[in-house]
Design an enzyme around this catalytic site. Structure first.
Site, PDB file in Angstrom:
ATOM      1  N   ARG A   1      42.087  19.648  39.400  1.00  0.00           N
ATOM      2  CA  ARG A   1      42.631  20.147  40.661  1.00  0.00           C
ATOM      3  C   ARG A   1      41.789  19.692  41.851  1.00  0.00           C
ATOM      4  O   ARG A   1      40.578  19.626  41.759  1.00  0.00           O
ATOM      5  CB  ARG A   1      42.688  21.684  40.625  1.00  0.00           C
TER       6      ARG A   1
ATOM      7  N   ARG B   1      45.265  39.563  46.181  1.00  0.00           N
ATOM      8  CA  ARG B   1      43.894  39.106  46.370  1.00  0.00           C
ATOM      9  C   ARG B   1      43.252  39.722  47.605  1.00  0.00           C
ATOM     10  O   ARG B   1      42.093  39.409  47.890  1.00  0.00           O
ATOM     11  CB  ARG B   1      43.890  37.586  46.553  1.00  0.00           C
TER      12      ARG B   1
ATOM     13  N   ARG C   1      37.383  22.118  34.118  1.00  0.00           N
ATOM     14  CA  ARG C   1      38.809  22.462  33.965  1.00  0.00           C
ATOM     15  C   ARG C   1      39.718  21.250  34.170  1.00  0.00           C
ATOM     16  O   ARG C   1      39.580  20.509  35.130  1.00  0.00           O
ATOM     17  CB  ARG C   1      39.188  23.550  34.975  1.00  0.00           C
TER      18      ARG C   1
ATOM     19  N   ARG D   1      35.434  29.217  47.156  1.00  0.00           N
ATOM     20  CA  ARG D   1      36.424  30.096  46.502  1.00  0.00           C
ATOM     21  C   ARG D   1      35.749  31.295  45.846  1.00  0.00           C
ATOM     22  O   ARG D   1      36.274  32.400  45.879  1.00  0.00           O
ATOM     23  CB  ARG D   1      37.238  29.289  45.486  1.00  0.00           C
TER      24      ARG D   1
ATOM     25  N   LYS E   1      41.964  33.824  34.012  1.00  0.00           N
ATOM     26  CA  LYS E   1      43.230  34.536  34.245  1.00  0.00           C
ATOM     27  C   LYS E   1      44.423  33.739  33.741  1.00  0.00           C
ATOM     28  O   LYS E   1      45.262  34.246  33.011  1.00  0.00           O
ATOM     29  CB  LYS E   1      43.430  34.836  35.751  1.00  0.00           C
TER      30      LYS E   1
HETATM   31  P1  ADP Z   1      41.525  31.172  36.400  1.00  0.00           P
HETATM   32  O1  ADP Z   1      43.013  31.157  36.189  1.00  0.00           O
HETATM   33  O2  ADP Z   1      40.963  32.574  36.361  1.00  0.00           O
HETATM   34  O3  ADP Z   1      41.073  30.433  37.614  1.00  0.00           O
HETATM   35  P2  ADP Z   1      41.461  29.448  34.049  1.00  0.00           P
HETATM   36  O4  ADP Z   1      42.286  30.206  33.072  1.00  0.00           O
HETATM   37  O5  ADP Z   1      42.066  28.261  34.706  1.00  0.00           O
HETATM   38  O6  ADP Z   1      40.844  30.452  35.173  1.00  0.00           O
HETATM   39  O7  ADP Z   1      40.108  29.033  33.312  1.00  0.00           O
HETATM   40  C1  ADP Z   1      39.103  28.257  33.948  1.00  0.00           C
HETATM   41  C2  ADP Z   1      38.493  27.256  32.956  1.00  0.00           C
HETATM   42  O8  ADP Z   1      37.718  27.961  31.988  1.00  0.00           O
HETATM   43  C3  ADP Z   1      39.531  26.475  32.172  1.00  0.00           C
HETATM   44  O9  ADP Z   1      39.023  25.166  32.012  1.00  0.00           O
HETATM   45  C4  ADP Z   1      39.640  27.218  30.833  1.00  0.00           C
HETATM   46  O10 ADP Z   1      39.984  26.341  29.773  1.00  0.00           O
HETATM   47  C5  ADP Z   1      38.217  27.750  30.660  1.00  0.00           C
HETATM   48  N1  ADP Z   1      38.158  29.063  30.004  1.00  0.00           N
HETATM   49  C6  ADP Z   1      39.009  30.119  30.168  1.00  0.00           C
HETATM   50  N2  ADP Z   1      38.603  31.179  29.432  1.00  0.00           N
HETATM   51  C7  ADP Z   1      37.463  30.792  28.801  1.00  0.00           C
HETATM   52  C8  ADP Z   1      36.536  31.441  27.898  1.00  0.00           C
HETATM   53  N3  ADP Z   1      36.736  32.716  27.515  1.00  0.00           N
HETATM   54  N4  ADP Z   1      35.479  30.732  27.468  1.00  0.00           N
HETATM   55  C9  ADP Z   1      35.277  29.457  27.879  1.00  0.00           C
HETATM   56  N5  ADP Z   1      36.093  28.787  28.707  1.00  0.00           N
HETATM   57  C10 ADP Z   1      37.175  29.436  29.180  1.00  0.00           C
HETATM   58  P1  AMP Z   2      44.349  29.806  41.965  1.00  0.00           P
HETATM   59  O1  AMP Z   2      45.303  28.888  41.313  1.00  0.00           O
HETATM   60  O2  AMP Z   2      44.626  31.250  41.621  1.00  0.00           O
HETATM   61  O3  AMP Z   2      42.920  29.414  41.740  1.00  0.00           O
HETATM   62  O4  AMP Z   2      44.628  29.686  43.533  1.00  0.00           O
HETATM   63  C1  AMP Z   2      44.446  28.436  44.214  1.00  0.00           C
HETATM   64  C2  AMP Z   2      44.508  28.663  45.721  1.00  0.00           C
HETATM   65  O5  AMP Z   2      45.812  29.152  46.092  1.00  0.00           O
HETATM   66  C3  AMP Z   2      43.535  29.708  46.286  1.00  0.00           C
HETATM   67  O6  AMP Z   2      42.242  29.173  46.511  1.00  0.00           O
HETATM   68  C4  AMP Z   2      44.256  30.097  47.581  1.00  0.00           C
HETATM   69  O7  AMP Z   2      44.097  29.094  48.585  1.00  0.00           O
HETATM   70  C5  AMP Z   2      45.708  30.086  47.157  1.00  0.00           C
HETATM   71  N1  AMP Z   2      46.124  31.413  46.645  1.00  0.00           N
HETATM   72  C6  AMP Z   2      46.474  31.730  45.367  1.00  0.00           C
HETATM   73  N2  AMP Z   2      46.807  33.023  45.269  1.00  0.00           N
HETATM   74  C7  AMP Z   2      46.658  33.558  46.502  1.00  0.00           C
HETATM   75  C8  AMP Z   2      46.826  34.860  47.047  1.00  0.00           C
HETATM   76  N3  AMP Z   2      47.225  35.903  46.285  1.00  0.00           N
HETATM   77  N4  AMP Z   2      46.582  35.025  48.384  1.00  0.00           N
HETATM   78  C9  AMP Z   2      46.205  34.002  49.149  1.00  0.00           C
HETATM   79  N5  AMP Z   2      46.004  32.757  48.705  1.00  0.00           N
HETATM   80  C10 AMP Z   2      46.220  32.532  47.388  1.00  0.00           C
END
Ligand code: ADP
Ligand code: AMP
Length: 219
Positions: free
Chosen positions: A163, A90, A129, A174, A15
């Site tokens: 993270r 969410r 990541r 998660r 995302k």
């Molecule tokens: P989210 O925001 O949904 O938690 P991220 O955008 O942070 O996910 O992506 C999670 C990890 O996967 C990151 O390390 C990113 O670089 C990698 N990633 C994202 N999209 C792809 C893809 N299409 N193929 C491989 N790796 C990806």
């Molecule tokens: P993310 O960066 O989207 O992976 O979110 C990291 C953490 O932030 C999650 O595991 C939750 O603890 C909190 N969080 C993010 N977005 C929300 C949401 N819309 N509602 C509740 N908690 C959230």
């Protein structure tokens, strides 16, 4: 009328990676609830300290707190034309609150992009990541999207870090929370005719192309 695009997907689905590209292509700001909580945590605000208790365990921050943070963000002048929402809503109550909020701003949810990725792949994504320390929290992957120089952000030169909630234990929690509390929103938006499901297990650029195609078909 403002445009509101939602990105839904499990933790690690891509995302944030895609929202950063969409922001540039569409000229809409990216609003990521997780980024806002992490920013509060960094600044040690009371909201950040409260959120930390939930984030560290992989649980969701309570709806009222999350909705009020998003409300404030969507009222900022740069969000007047709409935003790409990443990671919000969410839960069902968050989705209902969002509808009410957008109606206040004279808008509505225009399209919901669901980035579909299987559990096993999510784990692989989260394990590799690395995120930068700049305000935009640029995201890399050790294997799938490495920075040009190890440990340094290509865009703003800040050091990359893993993270605190990307540990094996919290990752599993998660993903479970996503399937229990967030996945029901997929059917909710599909029934309203707003959902576009995208195969998120393709290369980053291919996922972007599919997202843009889905957007141009629906906006
Ligand atoms: P989210 O925001 O949904 O938690 P991220 O955008 O942070 O996910 O992506 C999670 C990890 O996967 C990151 O390390 C990113 O670089 C990698 N990633 C994202 N999209 C792809 C893809 N299409 N193929 C491989 N790796 C990806
Ligand atoms: P993310 O960066 O989207 O992976 O979110 C990291 C953490 O932030 C999650 O595991 C939750 O603890 C909190 N969080 C993010 N977005 C929300 C949401 N819309 N509602 C509740 N908690 C959230």
């Amino acid at each position: 009328m403002p445009t509101y695009i939602l990105l839904i997907g499990g933790p690690g689905a891509g995302k944030g990676t895609q929202a950063q590209v969409l922001r540039e292509k569409l000229g809409l700001p990216q609003v990521a609830s997780g980024d806002l909580f992490r920013d509060n945590l960094k600044r040690q605000t009371p909201l950040g300290q409260l959120a930390k208790q939930y984030m560290d365990r992989g649980e969701l921050v309570p709806d009222d707190v999350t909705v009020s943070m998003i409300r404030q963000r969507l009222q900022q002048p740069d969000a007047a034309g709409g935003v790409v929402l990443d990671g919000f809503p969410r839960t069902q109550p968050q989705a209902a609150a969002l509808d009410a909020l957008l109606a206040e701003f004279g808008g509505r949810v225009n399209v919901v992009l669901y980035i579909q990725v299987a559990d096993g792949v999510l784990l692989e994504r989260l394990a590799g990541r690395w995120v930068c320390q700049g305000a935009e929290q640029h995201t890399y992957h050790l294997l799938f999207n490495p920075p040009k120089q190890a440990g340094v952000c290509d865009v703003d030169g800040t050091a990359l870090y893993q993270r605190a909630d990307d540990t094996a234990e919290v990752q599993g929690r998660r993903i479970k929370v996503f399937f229990e509390q967030t996945a029901p929103l997929i059917a909710h938006y599909r029934e309203r005719g707003l959902l576009a499901a995208i195969d998120g297990e393709q290369a980053i650029e291919t996922v972007t192309a599919d997202l843009l195609a889905a957007l141009s078909a629906r906006t």
